[in-house]
Each structure stands twice: as structure tokens, then as C-alpha cells.
Motif scaffolding. Structure first.
Motif, short mmCIF file in Angstrom:
data_model
loop_
_atom_site.label_atom_id
_atom_site.label_comp_id
_atom_site.label_asym_id
_atom_site.label_seq_id
_atom_site.Cartn_x
_atom_site.Cartn_y
_atom_site.Cartn_z
N THR A 150 9.26 -60.37 -38.02
CA THR A 150 9.13 -59.30 -37.02
C THR A 150 7.71 -58.76 -36.93
OG1 THR A 150 9.76 -57.62 -38.65
CG2 THR A 150 11.53 -58.58 -37.29
N ALA A 151 6.91 -58.95 -37.98
CA ALA A 151 5.52 -58.45 -37.96
C ALA A 151 4.74 -59.05 -39.12
CB ALA A 151 5.50 -56.93 -38.06
N ILE A 152 3.43 -59.08 -38.93
CA ILE A 152 2.49 -59.40 -40.01
C ILE A 152 1.74 -58.09 -40.24
CG2 ILE A 152 0.65 -60.93 -40.78
CD1 ILE A 152 3.15 -62.48 -39.82
N PRO A 153 2.21 -57.27 -41.19
CA PRO A 153 1.66 -55.92 -41.32
C PRO A 153 0.19 -55.84 -41.73
CG PRO A 153 3.45 -56.28 -42.89
CD PRO A 153 3.31 -57.51 -42.08
N ASN A 188 -5.08 -59.23 -43.27
CA ASN A 188 -5.85 -59.75 -44.41
C ASN A 188 -4.95 -60.46 -45.41
OD1 ASN A 188 -8.43 -58.86 -43.54
ND2 ASN A 188 -7.84 -56.78 -44.13
N ASP A 189 -3.64 -60.26 -45.29
CA ASP A 189 -2.66 -60.92 -46.16
C ASP A 189 -1.51 -61.43 -45.29
OD1 ASP A 189 -0.95 -61.85 -48.11
OD2 ASP A 189 -0.38 -59.86 -48.82
N PRO A 190 -1.71 -62.51 -44.55
CA PRO A 190 -0.68 -62.98 -43.63
C PRO A 190 0.54 -63.58 -44.32
CG PRO A 190 -2.48 -64.54 -43.69
CD PRO A 190 -2.91 -63.34 -44.50
N TRP A 191 0.52 -63.70 -45.64
CA TRP A 191 1.64 -64.28 -46.37
C TRP A 191 2.65 -63.23 -46.84
CZ3 TRP A 191 2.32 -69.17 -45.55
CH2 TRP A 191 1.23 -69.91 -45.12
N THR A 192 2.37 -61.95 -46.58
CA THR A 192 3.34 -60.88 -46.80
C THR A 192 3.75 -60.40 -45.42
OG1 THR A 192 2.38 -60.28 -48.92
CG2 THR A 192 3.73 -58.62 -47.83
N ILE A 193 5.04 -60.55 -45.11
CA ILE A 193 5.51 -60.32 -43.75
C ILE A 193 6.65 -59.31 -43.69
CG2 ILE A 193 4.84 -62.65 -43.03
CD1 ILE A 193 7.79 -63.49 -43.32
N SER A 194 6.95 -58.85 -42.49
CA SER A 194 8.14 -58.05 -42.23
C SER A 194 9.18 -58.96 -41.60
CB SER A 194 7.82 -56.90 -41.28
OG SER A 194 6.90 -56.01 -41.86
N VAL A 195 10.45 -58.79 -42.01
CA VAL A 195 11.51 -59.65 -41.50
C VAL A 195 12.77 -58.85 -41.16
CG1 VAL A 195 10.76 -61.70 -42.78
CG2 VAL A 195 12.44 -60.18 -43.80
N VAL A 196 13.59 -59.44 -40.31
CA VAL A 196 14.97 -59.01 -40.15
C VAL A 196 15.81 -60.14 -40.76
CG1 VAL A 196 15.15 -59.93 -37.79
CG2 VAL A 196 16.79 -58.23 -38.58
N GLY A 236 25.85 -57.91 -41.73
CA GLY A 236 24.96 -57.13 -40.88
C GLY A 236 23.50 -57.49 -41.09
N LEU A 237 22.65 -56.74 -40.42
CA LEU A 237 21.21 -56.98 -40.46
C LEU A 237 20.56 -56.14 -41.54
CD1 LEU A 237 20.46 -56.84 -36.63
CD2 LEU A 237 20.92 -58.86 -38.05
N HIS A 238 19.49 -56.67 -42.12
CA HIS A 238 18.69 -55.95 -43.11
C HIS A 238 17.24 -56.09 -42.70
CE1 HIS A 238 17.17 -54.55 -46.97
NE2 HIS A 238 16.41 -55.63 -47.01
N PHE A 239 16.52 -54.98 -42.67
CA PHE A 239 15.10 -55.00 -42.31
C PHE A 239 14.27 -54.77 -43.56
CE2 PHE A 239 17.49 -53.92 -38.60
CZ PHE A 239 16.87 -54.64 -37.59
N ASN A 240 13.31 -55.65 -43.78
CA ASN A 240 12.43 -55.53 -44.94
C ASN A 240 10.99 -55.60 -44.43
OD1 ASN A 240 11.01 -55.85 -47.38
ND2 ASN A 240 12.81 -56.77 -48.34
N LEU A 241 10.21 -54.59 -44.75
CA LEU A 241 8.86 -54.46 -44.19
C LEU A 241 7.76 -55.14 -44.97
CD1 LEU A 241 9.06 -50.72 -43.11
CD2 LEU A 241 9.58 -52.76 -41.76
N SER A 242 8.05 -55.60 -46.18
CA SER A 242 6.99 -56.18 -47.00
C SER A 242 7.58 -57.25 -47.92
CB SER A 242 6.30 -55.09 -47.83
OG SER A 242 5.23 -55.63 -48.55
N VAL A 243 7.59 -58.49 -47.43
CA VAL A 243 8.20 -59.60 -48.16
C VAL A 243 7.13 -60.64 -48.49
CG1 VAL A 243 9.99 -61.36 -48.12
CG2 VAL A 243 10.35 -59.20 -46.91
N PRO A 244 6.88 -60.89 -49.76
CA PRO A 244 5.88 -61.89 -50.14
C PRO A 244 6.41 -63.32 -49.99
CG PRO A 244 6.81 -60.93 -52.11
CD PRO A 244 7.42 -60.20 -50.94
N TYR A 245 5.50 -64.26 -49.83
CA TYR A 245 5.81 -65.68 -49.71
C TYR A 245 5.99 -66.28 -51.09
CZ TYR A 245 4.96 -70.64 -48.65
OH TYR A 245 5.06 -72.00 -48.53
N ASP A 246 6.97 -67.19 -51.23
CA ASP A 246 7.15 -67.96 -52.45
C ASP A 246 7.35 -69.41 -52.07
OD1 ASP A 246 7.70 -68.82 -55.10
OD2 ASP A 246 9.84 -68.61 -54.72
N GLU A 247 6.37 -70.24 -52.35
CA GLU A 247 6.41 -71.64 -51.97
C GLU A 247 7.61 -72.38 -52.59
OE1 GLU A 247 3.37 -75.43 -51.61
OE2 GLU A 247 2.72 -73.62 -52.65
N THR A 248 8.06 -71.94 -53.77
CA THR A 248 9.18 -72.61 -54.43
C THR A 248 10.51 -72.29 -53.75
OG1 THR A 248 9.71 -70.85 -56.01
CG2 THR A 248 7.99 -72.44 -56.64
#
Length: 82
Positions: free
Chosen positions: A34-37, A40-48, A54-66
Motif C-alpha cells: 500500500t505504500a513505501i513509507p 531511503n529504505d524501500p525494503w520496509t513497506i506498508s501492506v494490507v 478479514g483485513l489487517h493493515f501493517n505500516l512497517s513490514v521488513p523484507y525477509d529473503e528467506t
């Protein structure tokens, strides 16, 4: 898989942490960016996150390659054509 920077509206997987009592284990859920907050850190994102209940909104989710760490996102796994 190539490491393309995520973009808004892209489909990703979110690794739901599960419940503290262990009744519900961590699970992969469908999610949409939903956003790249922080540009400078495009690998931490906001998602639905699309959960069965139901739906869950998370504003700061880090990337994990594994794709295994709870509370993170990764690109969906691709299955080869049969």
C-alpha cells in the motif's frame, strides 16, 4: 529470484506471526503493498494483509529473503510450469 524493489499495488506474501499461545502457527498470507513509507529504505513497506477472517493493515513490514521470519514480507514463491 531478482531483488526488484517493491512498488505500490504489488502482490507479496506476509508471514503472519501466529498466536502467542501457539494455537495458531505462523502462516503465509496474501498481501498487497500500500505504500513505501521511507524511500531511503524501500525494503520496509506498508501492506494490507488478506486473512481468512478479514483485513489487517501493517505500516512497517521488513523484507525477509528467506520468507520464514514472522512479521516480514517476501515475494510469492513461483512454481515451475507443469
Amino acid at each position: 529470484m531478482s531483488r526488484e524493489e517493491p512498488t505500490v499495488s504489488r502482490d507479496v506474501h506476509y508471514v503472519a506471526p501466529g498466536s502467542a499461545d501457539g494455537k495458531h502457527p505462523p502462516a503465509h498470507r496474501a498481501a498487497k503493498v500500500t505504500a513505501i513509507p521511507d524511500l531511503n529504505d524501500p525494503w520496509t513497506i506498508s501492506v494490507v494483509v488478506f486473512n481468512p477472517t478479514g483485513l489487517h493493515f501493517n505500516l512497517s513490514v521488513p523484507y525477509d529473503e528467506t520468507g520464514q521470519k514472522p512479521g516480514t514480507w517476501h515475494y510469492p514463491e513461483r512454481k515451475p510450469n507443469a
